[in-house]
Design an enzyme around this catalytic site. Structure first.
Site: not given
Ligand code: F6R
Length: 262
Positions: A68, A137, A144
């Site tokens: 992303d 979440d 999301e």
């Molecule tokens: C990042 C992504 C998000 C993260 C998620 C967890 O490329 O796609 O889905 O993997 O927000 O973030 P962390 O690892 O920082 O807790």
């Protein structure tokens, strides 16, 4: 059922997943890796860099697709996912920049940026191993709650909760972009092997919902239950809410000898 590996520390998780990537790229040097940003995969990237320095890893022919990108953040902004991937992986490991693909979050051409990214993945032959983190979440990528289980790469609006979670990377919460371009759940499910990492008590509820709850758009990571090959690497804190935690530990310790990690 997912293969669940419960380890003591994020460093141990990093070594485990990096070992799998090393085995994959040794048997298939032109492998296609899907990489996530955020903090969860950092121990993997740290270990890959160690292996690169030691000479036990060569990603010279490997193609990389990021999950992303923020929309509207300049590519050279320190927190753009393009910059993060360059800093963590591309530069230290000497990856070929022409083999590194990050969804294009620039406003120009945004209408068909998703389709272009999907077509690049197809042209590369699909993703062999996709690294994932999970949001508190239950999001994966930036899918999301409420995201279609069949979705492909597209623009999404970030929830307030995700913007708050990510504010730690920016000087102020207002600086966190409101939109992103993300691989869809359908895109992620096409990868041949999904490897999700999660650490800390704050992830425990999302991990339990993803692995043991119903498959539902309300917990996007639960879509992984539909995938035939999923590995979930957790520390004890992230595993606390799993009903089947004891079984997962038992299954991992008593893995049949013929069932190699890769
Ligand atoms: C990042 C992504 C998000 C993260 C998620 C967890 O490329 O796609 O889905 O993997 O927000 O973030 P962390 O690892 O920082 O807790």
């Amino acid at each position: 059922m997912a293969e669940v590996v419960i380890v003591d520390t994020p460093e141990e998780a990093g070594a485990h997943v990096a070992g799998r990537i090393a085995r994959l790229t040794r048997s298939k040097p032109e492998a296609v890796l899907g990489v996530a940003t955020g903090s969860s995969p950092l121990p993997v990237y740290q270990q890959l860099r160690v292996m690169g320095t030691e000479g036990s890893l060569n990603l010279g022919k490997t193609t990389v697709f990021a999950l992303d990108e923020y929309v509207g953040l300049p590519r050279d902004h320190r927190e753009s996912y393009h910059s993060v991937i360059s800093r963590e992986l591309v530069e230290p490991l000497g990856l070929d920049p022409f083999r590194v693909h990050v969804p294009d979050g620039s406003l120009e051409g945004i209408e068909d940026a998703g389709e272009r990214f999907e077509s690049d993945i197809r042209a590369a032959g699909g993703i062999d191993l996709q690294i994932l983190g999970i949001g508190s979440d239950g999001h994966i990528g930036f899918n999301e709650p409420g995201s279609s289980l069949a979705s492909l790469t597209r623009i999404k609006t970030l929830t307030t909760r995700t913007r708050q979670d990510n504010a730690r990377f920016f000087a102020s919460p207002d600086e966190v972009p409101r939109h992103c371009i993300t691989q869809g759940l359908g895109t992620i499910l096409r990868a041949r092997h999904l490897v999700l990492l999660a650490f800390g008590r704050g992830k425990a509820a999302a991990v339990a919902a993803a692995l043991e709850g119903p498959v539902s758009a309300q917990c996007p990571a639960s879509a992984m239950q539909l995938h035939p090959r999923t590995t979930v690497v957790l520390d004890e804190a992230a595993a606390t809410e799993l009903r089947n935690g004891a079984y997962y530990r038992y299954a991992w310790q008593n893995k049949p000898a013929w069932q190699e990690a890769e």
